[in-house]
Design an enzyme around this catalytic site. Structure first.
Site, PDB file in Angstrom:
ATOM      1  CD  GLU A  99      -3.565   0.571   6.572  1.00  0.00           C
ATOM      2  OE1 GLU A  99      -3.434  -0.143   5.553  1.00  0.00           O
ATOM      3  OE2 GLU A  99      -3.085   1.719   6.667  1.00  0.00           O
ATOM      4  CE  LYS A 118      -1.096  -4.728   0.958  1.00  0.00           C
ATOM      5  NZ  LYS A 118      -1.936  -3.530   0.729  1.00  0.00           N
ATOM      6  CG  ASP A 131      -0.788   1.463  -2.492  1.00  0.00           C
ATOM      7  OD1 ASP A 131      -0.543   1.314  -1.292  1.00  0.00           O
ATOM      8  OD2 ASP A 131      -1.959   1.545  -2.941  1.00  0.00           O
TER       9      ASP A 131
HETATM   10  O1  KIV Z   1       1.186   0.233   0.975  1.00  0.00           O
HETATM   11  C1  KIV Z   1       1.472  -0.216   2.092  1.00  0.00           C
HETATM   12  O2  KIV Z   1       2.514   0.107   2.645  1.00  0.00           O
HETATM   13  C2  KIV Z   1       0.513  -1.115   2.727  1.00  0.00           C
HETATM   14  C3  KIV Z   1       0.618  -1.441   4.192  1.00  0.00           C
HETATM   15  C4  KIV Z   1      -0.357  -2.477   4.583  1.00  0.00           C
HETATM   16  C5  KIV Z   1       1.937  -1.779   4.715  1.00  0.00           C
HETATM   17  O3  KIV Z   1      -0.365  -1.569   2.068  1.00  0.00           O
END
Ligand code: KIV
Length: 281
Positions: free
Chosen positions: A182, A113, A44
């Site tokens: 992260e 995710k 996102d």
């Molecule tokens: O949105 C994104 O780019 C992510 C990172 C973990 C790469 O969620």
């Protein structure tokens, strides 16, 4: 060879590092896919690097579907994961299953995710029950930046580190097959990595993770909106792109482009005939 969820499981078992990158469009996805990368995430972060939003909170399901569809067309071998955007899963288990299903069915993703821990366990369990592979995401979860009071490294105190470690175990039990970590201290990521059976994918979480993910635009110098300690520019095509565009403009102004090599022509005979038809009375 086609990468699947088993690529992630085997990498953890055999101690092979996983590499992942983000992509948001067809031609970039095709290029990344040709490099034998394990996974491509339609993140996102799309909102910031492609759509010009200030953060990820404005990204919608329709943005994610539009870009996931484009990326899916360019992916042959990598495992394709799509981010569930803010408010597509927080409100209810029902919403989360329907929206995860759309990213798979309409977008062509192979997994989704979600950001968060115990607050979204019912959602993760619901999506997993619906036979959709789920990647978890802990640490600095950008969709919660208002709650964190900004984009800050997480897990820097004993209590907050213990909380993230416990959350990682909860996500593992809920059925996620991989976990993005992260912006947390590398020592905490290492403890998590050594104490769960699913692969950890770090972004600002040190070398002890089972794999790494970065944003495409960041590694190639294509986005100057964020400066993070962890991100590394492996090339700067931003500078090269700008130089190319400036050369184009200069040649157009000077009249050196298009030259003979880049123009179509008509035979002299046909041209004379045409001119006769057009201009003789
Ligand atoms: O949105 C994104 O780019 C992510 C990172 C973990 C790469 O969620």
């Amino acid at each position: 060879m086609k990468k699947t969820i088993n690529t992630f499981r085997e990498a953890k078992k055999n101690g092979n590092k996983l590499s992942l990158l983000t992509a948001y469009d067809y031609s970039t996805a095709k290029l990344i896919d040709s490099c034998n990368i394990d996974g491509i995430l339609v993140g996102d972060s799309l909102g910031m690097v492609c759509l010009g939003y200030k953060n990820t909170l404005s990204v919608t399901m329709s943005d994610m579907l539009h870009h996931t569809r484009a990326v899916a067309k360019g992916v042959t071998n990598s495992f394709l994961i799509s981010d569930m955007p803010f408010m597509s899963y927080q409100a209810s288990v029902y919403d989360s299953i329907i929206n995860a299903g759309r990213l798979i069915q309409e977008g062509g993703a192979e997994a989704v995710k979600l950001e968060g821990g115990s607050n979204i366990i019912p959602q993760i369990e619901g999506i997993v029950k619906a036979q959709i592979p789920v990647v978890g995401h802990l640490g600095l979860t950008p969709q919660s930046f208002n709650v964190f009071g900004g984009f800050k490294v997480q897990g820097t105190t004993v209590d907050s580190a213990k909380f993230i470690i416990d959350e990682a175990k909860r996500l593992e039990s809920a059925g996620v097959f991989a976990l993005v970590l992260e912006c947390i201290p590398k020592e905490i990521a290492q403890i998590i990595t050594e104490n769960i059976s699913i692969p950890t994918i770090g972004i600002g979480a040190g070398a002890g993770c089972d794999g790494q993910i970065l944003v495409y635009h960041d590694i190639l110098g294509l986005y100057d909106g964020t400066e993070t300690k962890f991100s590394k520019e492996f090339a700067n095509i931003g500078i090269q792109t700008k130089a190319g565009i400036e050369s184009y403009i200069n040649e157009v102004i000077k009249g050196t482009y298009p030259d003979m090599e880049h123009s179509y022509s008509m035979s002299q005979t046909d041209l004379s005939l045409l001119k006769k038809k057009l201009f003789s009375k």
